[in-house]
Each structure stands twice: as C-alpha cells, then as structure tokens.
Design a protein around this motif. Structure first.
Motif, PDB file in Angstrom:
ATOM      1  N   ALA A  94       0.834  -1.206   0.000  1.00  0.00           N
ATOM      2  CA  ALA A  94       0.000   0.000   0.000  1.00  0.00           C
ATOM      3  C   ALA A  94       0.869   1.257   0.000  1.00  0.00           C
ATOM      4  O   ALA A  94       0.618   2.192  -0.771  1.00  0.00           O
ATOM      5  N   ARG A  95       1.889   1.280   0.837  1.00  0.00           N
ATOM      6  CA  ARG A  95       2.781   2.453   0.918  1.00  0.00           C
ATOM      7  C   ARG A  95       3.527   2.654  -0.401  1.00  0.00           C
ATOM      8  O   ARG A  95       3.616   3.758  -0.923  1.00  0.00           O
ATOM      9  N   ALA A  97       2.691   1.484  -3.474  1.00  0.00           N
ATOM     10  CA  ALA A  97       1.769   1.826  -4.556  1.00  0.00           C
ATOM     11  C   ALA A  97       1.386   3.304  -4.494  1.00  0.00           C
ATOM     12  O   ALA A  97       1.336   3.989  -5.524  1.00  0.00           O
ATOM     13  N   ARG A  98       1.135   3.797  -3.295  1.00  0.00           N
ATOM     14  CA  ARG A  98       0.777   5.209  -3.130  1.00  0.00           C
ATOM     15  C   ARG A  98       1.957   6.102  -3.517  1.00  0.00           C
ATOM     16  O   ARG A  98       1.791   7.103  -4.224  1.00  0.00           O
ATOM     17  N   HIS A 101       2.279   6.146  -7.269  1.00  0.00           N
ATOM     18  CA  HIS A 101       1.159   6.909  -7.833  1.00  0.00           C
ATOM     19  C   HIS A 101       1.383   8.414  -7.668  1.00  0.00           C
ATOM     20  O   HIS A 101       1.079   9.197  -8.570  1.00  0.00           O
ATOM     21  N   GLU A 102       1.915   8.821  -6.531  1.00  0.00           N
ATOM     22  CA  GLU A 102       2.134  10.246  -6.252  1.00  0.00           C
ATOM     23  C   GLU A 102       3.417  10.769  -6.874  1.00  0.00           C
ATOM     24  O   GLU A 102       3.703  11.966  -6.814  1.00  0.00           O
ATOM     25  N   GLU A 118      -6.552  -1.148   3.544  1.00  0.00           N
ATOM     26  CA  GLU A 118      -5.543  -0.465   2.728  1.00  0.00           C
ATOM     27  C   GLU A 118      -5.962  -0.431   1.259  1.00  0.00           C
ATOM     28  O   GLU A 118      -5.827   0.598   0.592  1.00  0.00           O
ATOM     29  N   LEU A 122      -6.650   2.860  -1.028  1.00  0.00           N
ATOM     30  CA  LEU A 122      -5.952   3.077  -2.297  1.00  0.00           C
ATOM     31  C   LEU A 122      -6.950   3.370  -3.411  1.00  0.00           C
ATOM     32  O   LEU A 122      -6.787   4.322  -4.180  1.00  0.00           O
ATOM     33  N   LYS A 123      -7.985   2.541  -3.504  1.00  0.00           N
ATOM     34  CA  LYS A 123      -8.992   2.732  -4.556  1.00  0.00           C
ATOM     35  C   LYS A 123      -9.712   4.063  -4.393  1.00  0.00           C
ATOM     36  O   LYS A 123      -9.980   4.750  -5.375  1.00  0.00           O
ATOM     37  N   ASP A 125      -8.547   6.750  -3.268  1.00  0.00           N
ATOM     38  CA  ASP A 125      -7.624   7.812  -3.655  1.00  0.00           C
ATOM     39  C   ASP A 125      -7.205   7.724  -5.125  1.00  0.00           C
ATOM     40  O   ASP A 125      -6.343   8.473  -5.571  1.00  0.00           O
ATOM     41  N   VAL A 127      -5.646   5.223  -6.643  1.00  0.00           N
ATOM     42  CA  VAL A 127      -4.425   4.455  -6.884  1.00  0.00           C
ATOM     43  C   VAL A 127      -4.826   3.115  -7.500  1.00  0.00           C
ATOM     44  O   VAL A 127      -5.554   2.343  -6.880  1.00  0.00           O
ATOM     45  N   CYS A 129      -5.025  -0.607  -8.375  1.00  0.00           N
ATOM     46  CA  CYS A 129      -4.546  -1.858  -7.804  1.00  0.00           C
ATOM     47  C   CYS A 129      -5.601  -2.930  -8.041  1.00  0.00           C
ATOM     48  O   CYS A 129      -6.769  -2.627  -8.224  1.00  0.00           O
TER      49      CYS A 129
END
Length: 143
Positions: A94-95, A97-98, A101-102, A118, A122-123, A125, A127, A129
């Motif tokens: 999760a960390r 992938a975020r 993405h950022e 998590e 993510l979804k 926001d 992101v 996955c």
C-alpha cells in the motif's frame, strides 16, 4: 453461465459472467459486484440483445470441468507473469503503490500484500490496484 453487460455509477462499461441471473442478483445485493476500473460497487445491468441459438443446431453444452480448468490455467499464467516480471514488496504494498502513484517513488510494477482497509483507501484515492489470483493448489496435494 450468463454474460451481462454492466456499467458502474462512474459510467465505466464492462462485462461479467455469472452462473445464473440469480447469482448476479445475489452478488450485487451483497456488494460483491465491483467495477474493475474504479472499484465502485454501484453497478447496474445494461440492456443487451439476447444470444438466441438458431433452429438448425443447438449449441453444445458447456463442460463446467473444462471451463474451470481453463480459468485456473489463466489465473496460473497471470500469477506467473506477475511473479516473474514485477517487484515483490511484501506487506509494504500500500505504501509503495501510493508513493509510485504520487510520483515520490520510481515508477515500476509491484505486487505484495495489503489489508482490505488499505486496498479500499488506495482505490478511494485513485491508486490503481487489483487482487492477484491466488496461488493454484497443486493437484497432487489437493487431497
């Protein structure tokens, strides 16, 4: 098996297969039908023309064991591709992938573990996955 044309509340069109119309209704009522593009559970069936077999010859019945074997093989191929070509990041998925993405981490394909909370965050926001198919059971060890 029945194929439905579906559309989510964000206007993403997609198709999905269900064992019967009742299976779709049950899964939708329980919030299990999800848009593969945005993760929305606000999904509705679209109008579509039925596939009616002609009178000359009826379509052969689907061999469900064969269909299951084909689906398991496809899942095995997807998982093998991901494991061979993506970076495994374990429980930091999760960390990572975020961060990708950022733009604060190197863009690369990753896979790992994440809790349902998590994944939901993510979804929410935006992101991208998706769940990786589970590792197939070795038929020799299945019984």
């Amino acid at each position: 098996m029945i194929r439905y044309a579906l559309r989510c509340d964000a206007d993403h069109p997609f198709e999905a297969w269900f064992g019967s119309s009742g299976d779709y209704d049950d899964q939708a009522a329980r919030g299990l039908v999800e848009c593969p593009f945005c993760g929305s559970h606000g999904v509705a069936k679209q109008i579509m023309a039925p596939a009616v077999a002609g009178t000359r010859r009826s379509a052969p019945a689907m061999d469900m064991a064969k269909v299951q074997t084909m689906m398991m093989e496809a899942a095995r191929e997807v998982r093998s591709h991901v494991e061979a070509n993506f970076d495994y990041v374990g429980d930091t998925f999760a960390r990572e992938a975020r961060a990708i993405h950022e733009g604060s981490a190197e863009k690369r394909e990753i896979y790992g573990e994440a809790t349902p909370a998590e994944v939901k965050a993510l979804k929410a926001d935006g992101v991208p996955c998706a769940a990786l198919p589970p590792a197939p059971v070795d038929p020799a060890k299945a019984h």
